[in-house]
Motif scaffolding. Structure first.
Motif, PDB file in Angstrom:
ATOM      1  N   LEU A  57       0.829  -1.204   0.000  1.00 55.38           N
ATOM      2  CA  LEU A  57       0.000   0.000   0.000  1.00 55.38           C
ATOM      3  C   LEU A  57       0.869   1.261   0.000  1.00 55.38           C
ATOM      4  N   TYR A  58       1.936   1.252   0.795  1.00 55.80           N
ATOM      5  CA  TYR A  58       2.776   2.450   0.859  1.00 55.80           C
ATOM      6  C   TYR A  58       3.542   2.655  -0.441  1.00 55.80           C
ATOM      7  N   TYR A  61       1.210   4.195  -2.848  1.00 59.43           N
ATOM      8  CA  TYR A  61       0.946   5.576  -2.435  1.00 59.43           C
ATOM      9  C   TYR A  61       2.137   6.470  -2.757  1.00 59.43           C
ATOM     10  N   ASP A  62       3.328   5.972  -2.462  1.00 60.82           N
ATOM     11  CA  ASP A  62       4.544   6.758  -2.704  1.00 60.82           C
ATOM     12  C   ASP A  62       4.782   6.987  -4.184  1.00 60.82           C
ATOM     13  N   THR A  66      -2.732   6.212  -7.166  1.00 66.49           N
ATOM     14  CA  THR A  66      -3.874   6.455  -6.293  1.00 66.49           C
ATOM     15  C   THR A  66      -5.176   6.375  -7.095  1.00 66.49           C
ATOM     16  N   ARG A 134      -4.325  -0.149  -8.926  1.00 68.50           N
ATOM     17  CA  ARG A 134      -4.099   1.108  -8.231  1.00 68.50           C
ATOM     18  C   ARG A 134      -4.754   0.979  -6.856  1.00 68.50           C
ATOM     19  N   LEU A 135      -4.468   1.922  -5.996  1.00 65.40           N
ATOM     20  CA  LEU A 135      -5.070   1.882  -4.675  1.00 65.40           C
ATOM     21  C   LEU A 135      -6.582   2.071  -4.777  1.00 65.40           C
ATOM     22  N   MET A 140      -7.049   4.618   0.815  1.00 68.11           N
ATOM     23  CA  MET A 140      -6.553   5.974   1.067  1.00 68.11           C
ATOM     24  C   MET A 140      -6.870   6.416   2.496  1.00 68.11           C
ATOM     25  N   LEU A 143      -4.113   5.297   4.667  1.00 74.01           N
ATOM     26  CA  LEU A 143      -2.887   6.067   4.455  1.00 74.01           C
ATOM     27  C   LEU A 143      -3.059   7.553   4.770  1.00 74.01           C
ATOM     28  N   ARG A 144      -4.280   7.974   5.007  1.00 74.97           N
ATOM     29  CA  ARG A 144      -4.562   9.398   5.206  1.00 74.97           C
ATOM     30  C   ARG A 144      -3.763   9.963   6.388  1.00 74.97           C
TER      31      ARG A 144
END
Length: 862
Positions: A57-58, A61-62, A66, A134-135, A140, A143-144
């Motif tokens: 997930l990270y 995101y990185d 998204t 994608r995420l 999200m 990860l928020r």
């Protein structure tokens, strides 16, 4: 020589280290175990993720993959993960990523997959070079606020990058998506839950930290699996929520579709969680081929775009769907056990957690996230307000500021002069020096003032959050409710309050069966449709192929789910269920009863009672050959022993001949072989214990024996029959009521031509008689066809008995097609001489019509 060389090796040489093998093994295994537990197999209680999930997930995101961006090749994400954070196999990472995208594996998928990501049938996903991902939007929320210093960071495996130790996880992902994994010496298996219900439970605990598990279960009643199904019973859920361990029973959902010609289909619409649909269908096929599910005619795949799970099971004609379902639950994965083990890492240490503990640690994590986020936002707001204050000072003195700048040779000199003149900070002077000319307009000045005002309000709000725990918890609740409103979906899994442990009885259709027991001790059961009705005087049909000198002695009808109480001539009682008796064809002799019951030598079955319960206010009346009777509550027989229980104590030379159910106020009638009958009130015999002898019911001479004992109800008649088939019926009202213990009055005039009196029965005009001979011939005739005569008459021919044959037993078949009062229905007994089934003993052909030919001469009898 080799040993000498080995001894000469210097243990201190470079690269060689001396160590004790046992100690080294323990140390290495412990390190390996902790690595598996901490870094691979167990989820963190805070975000519900294992390291590989978190890194996937990270990494997405990185990399900016998204929900508002196009899908990216899965291979790119896998490469980022293993190259930056997770130095393990690419297929392992891809398989984990695939599972995060499967809506039948995750209650709330965290990856939005594009392409073939596998199916509930067990199909594997396409290669990572073909699929894109994608995420997902819910991911999200995990990860928020990650960039707001809400969590701790640590170096990656080569210390070239930083990765989060845990995600902020703005919803309780560990409960929502569950987790399963096997570590070293421990395992976790946490079921998924409904997002909205989990958030409600979290909010409930935020309001009341001392909330009970029972109160939490009002909003979070149980797991909610992505594949739906039914969870049977609450006990397993309660155990899991209170202790962290429990056992669930999950069933498939189904619907029954009625077809033509009495055929039905079972459509499986949802299957238990983690059950492979293809394997399930293969198992069904195997069971059908092995004849373990004879009621099923066909199974085929009914899945389509709208119903991706449907399995259509077609049943044969007259098959009972619920019985077939019970067999399917027993033998297939349409019902599975699911062991709950809520094990997770708390501060890096594995703990088995209750529901309250899990929510407690999640709330604690959220409080930490909110505090750290608020501190970050407060710092940023204060830094921005500080800059704005400097800009406003510069605007208020813009002419002088411009002069100072124009009079300075360098930026450093200008900054120093501004600091000295207006008492500004270096950050403020740097912002002033970078200020554009457009900021000199009046409109821009107004914007700066509004922004500063808004920032001061935010700063005050942030400080309030940090100082007020109630407000902080309110913030957590509001943000959770916001997520619930965005992503909540209806519950998929039904929760059944009734726990259903399948036993053998669930696999047996509840239907009336005819049970026969021969004099030689052979027992069998067969469907009631085996026999058909005939007129009075008919020849009957062959019911059983018997050995020489054997004949049918007991015949009755009872439900397959009823208890069978077998009373022996020795006064003992044995208990079986009807379905435990062997089923056989009409012509089969059956199974020797000694193979079913532990009878002693010379002990035979004399009476059988069929019952579903054992009420305390109903009694069994026992009658013996020498005229003794005993009344005992049925509740005393609601037990069983392998070698039987004592039902009645007998005198030497006496034997038990009859057992009847009796209620208060009923009349008991006994008939002797001397042609006499006596009737007395059941209250004449007081209730006794099980292990007693009883009292005198009828006095008989030494060469005379009691033929039978019946319960004489109002408006009934006494039917008697001789060995040669001559019989009659006489109203019970013609018999005077006596005290028990008398010899009785004559009930029939016997002659040598008609033979000895052989059987008696209390009947109603609506009843039908089943008459059995020594040869095993069975005839059914209506009672109304038998002449009603007085007590001292000889009777008429009821059955045409062969020269060498003779009547041995009589049973009653009550025809439910004739009108009966409700009282009559309640009083009907189901023992070996009282039948309680409508339209029994009827043979039917394939079209369901009555067969008219005489079975005695049919080819089927050959």
């Amino acid at each position: 020589m080799a040993e000498q060389k080995f001894d000469e090796i210097d243990s201190g040489a470079a690269g060689v280290k001396s160590a004790e093998l046992g100690k080294e093994m323990r140390t290495s295994f412990l390190e390996y175990s902790m690595s598996v537990i901490m870094s691979r197999a167990l989820p963190d209680v805070r975000d519900g993720l294992k390291p590989v999930h978190r890194r996937i997930l990270y990494a997405m995101y990185d990399s900016g993959i998204t929900p508002n961006r196009p899908h990216s090749k899965s291979a790119r994400t896998v490469g980022d993960v293993i190259g930056k954070y997770h130095p393990h196999g690419d297929f392992a990472v891809y398989d984990t990523m695939v599972r995060l995208a499967q809506d039948f594996s995750m209650r709330v998928p965290l990856v939005d997959g594009h392409g073939n990501f596998g199916s509930i049938d067990g199909d594997s996903a396409a290669a990572m070079r073909y699929t894109e991902a994608r995420l997902a939007k819910p991911a999200m929320e995990l990860l928020r606020d990650l960039e707001k210093e809400t969590v701790d960071w640590r170096p990656n495996y080569d210390e070239s990058l930083q990765e989060p130790e845990v995600l902020p996880a703005r919803f309780p992902n560990l409960l929502v998506n569950g987790s399963n994994g096997i570590a070293v010496g421990m395992a976790t298996n946490i079921p998924p839950h409904n997002l909205g219900e989990t958030i409600d439970a979290t909010c409930l605990m935020l309001d009341n930290p001392d909330v009970t598990t029972e109160e939490l279960m009002k909003v979070l009643p149980g797991p909610d699996f992505p594949t739906g199904g039914i969870v049977m019973g609450r006990k397993g859920i309660i155990d899991a929520y209170e202790t962290g361990r429990g056992s669930l029973t999950i069933r498939a959902k189904h619907k029954i579709v009625e077809g033509k010609n009495g055929k039905s289909s079972i459509v499986i619409t949802e299957i238990p969680y983690q059950v492979n649909r293809t394997n399930l269908m293969q198992k069904l096929g195997e069971l059908i081929r092995e004849k373990k599910l004879p009621e099923i005619s066909n199974v085929h795949d009914g899945a389509d775009r709208n119903s991706p799970v449907d399995i259509i099971i077609e049943l044969k004609q007259n098959a009972i769907p619920q019985v077939v379902l019970n067999k399917l639950y027993k033998h297939t994965q349409l019902q599975v056990g699911w062991g709950v083990n809520m094990l997770a890492l708390v501060d890096g240490v594995p703990h088995t957690l209750s529901l309250k503990e899990m929510l407690f640690h999640y709330i604690k994590h959220q409080e930490d996230v909110i505090i750290r986020r608020t501190r970050y936002d407060l710092r940023k707001a204060e830094e921005r307000a500080h800059i704005l204050e400097g800009l406003l000072v510069a605007l208020d003195n813009i002419d002088e500021v411009i002069a100072i700048i124009r009079g300075s040779q360098t930026d450093k000199e200008a900054s120093a002069k501004l600091i000295e003149r207006f008492n500004l900070s270096e950050a403020q002077t740097a912002a002033i020096l970078e200020m554009r000319l457009r900021r000199l307009t009046g409109l821009e000045r107004h914007k700066l003032e509004d922004e500063l005002k808004e920032l001061r309000e935010k700063i005050a709000y942030y400080k309030q959050i940090l100082s007020d725990e109630v407000l902080m918890r309110q913030v957590i609740k509001e943000e959770l409710q916001e997520i619930k409103n965005k992503f909540n979906t209806p519950r998929r899994t039904l929760l059944s309050a009734a726990a259903k442990d399948l036993d053998m009885e669930d696999l047996i259709a509840e239907e009336d069966m005819v049970v026969t027991v021969t004099k030689a001790g052979y027992v069998k059961r067969l469907p009631v449709a085996t026999y058909r009705q005939q007129k009075r005087g008919g020849k009957g049909m062959q019911g059983v192929n018997l050995k020489d000198n054997d004949f049918v002695e007991h015949l009755f009808v009872a439900s397959t789910h009823s208890y069978m109480l077998f009373f022996s001539t020795a006064g003992k009682v044995y208990r079986l269920k009807v379905y435990e008796l062997p089923e056989a064809s009409r012509h089969a002799r059956g199974t020797a009863i000694v193979n079913l019951l532990p009878l002693a030598k010379g002990e035979t079955i004399s009476a059988i009672i069929a019952t579903k319960d054992f009420p305390e206010d109903e009694f069994l009346m026992f009658g013996t050959e020498q005229g003794m009777v005993k009344k005992t509550s049925m509740s005393l027989y609601d037990r069983t022993r392998r070698d039987g229980l004592i039902a009645i104590n007998l005198k030497e030379g006496d034997s038990l001949i009859a057992v009847r159910r009796v209620k208060r106020g009923e009349k008991v009638m006994m008939v002797s072989s001397a042609g006499k009958a006596i009737m007395w009130d059941e209250a004449e015999a007081r209730a006794m214990g099980r292990d007693t002898m009883g009292v005198r019911g009828m006095t008989v001479p030494g060469d005379v024996k009691v033929l039978g004992m019946e319960i004489a109800k109002p408006d009934t008649e006494l039917f008697v029959i001789t060995e040669k088939g001559y019989g009659k019926r006489t109203p019970v009202s013609e018999y005077p009521e006596h005290h028990r213990g008398g010899q009785g009055v004559f009930t029939i005039t016997m002659t040598e031509k008609k033979g000895l009196l052989t059987a008696m029965k209390v009947v109603r005009e609506a009843d039908e008689l089943m008459i059995i001979s020594e040869e095993g011939v069975v005839i059914r005739t209506p009672v109304e066809d038998v002449s009603q005569l007085g007590r001292s008459t000889q009777g008429v021919r009821v059955m045409n008995v062969a020269e060498e044959d003779k009547v041995t037993a009589v049973a009653i078949a009550t025809d439910s097609t004739k009108e009966k009062s409700s009282e009559d229905s309640e009083d009907a007994e189901t023992d070996f001489e009282q039948l309680e089934s409508g339209d029994v003993f009827v043979d039917e052909d394939a079209d369901g019509e009555d067969v008219d030919e005489d079975f005695e001469s049919s080819e089927a009898d050959q």
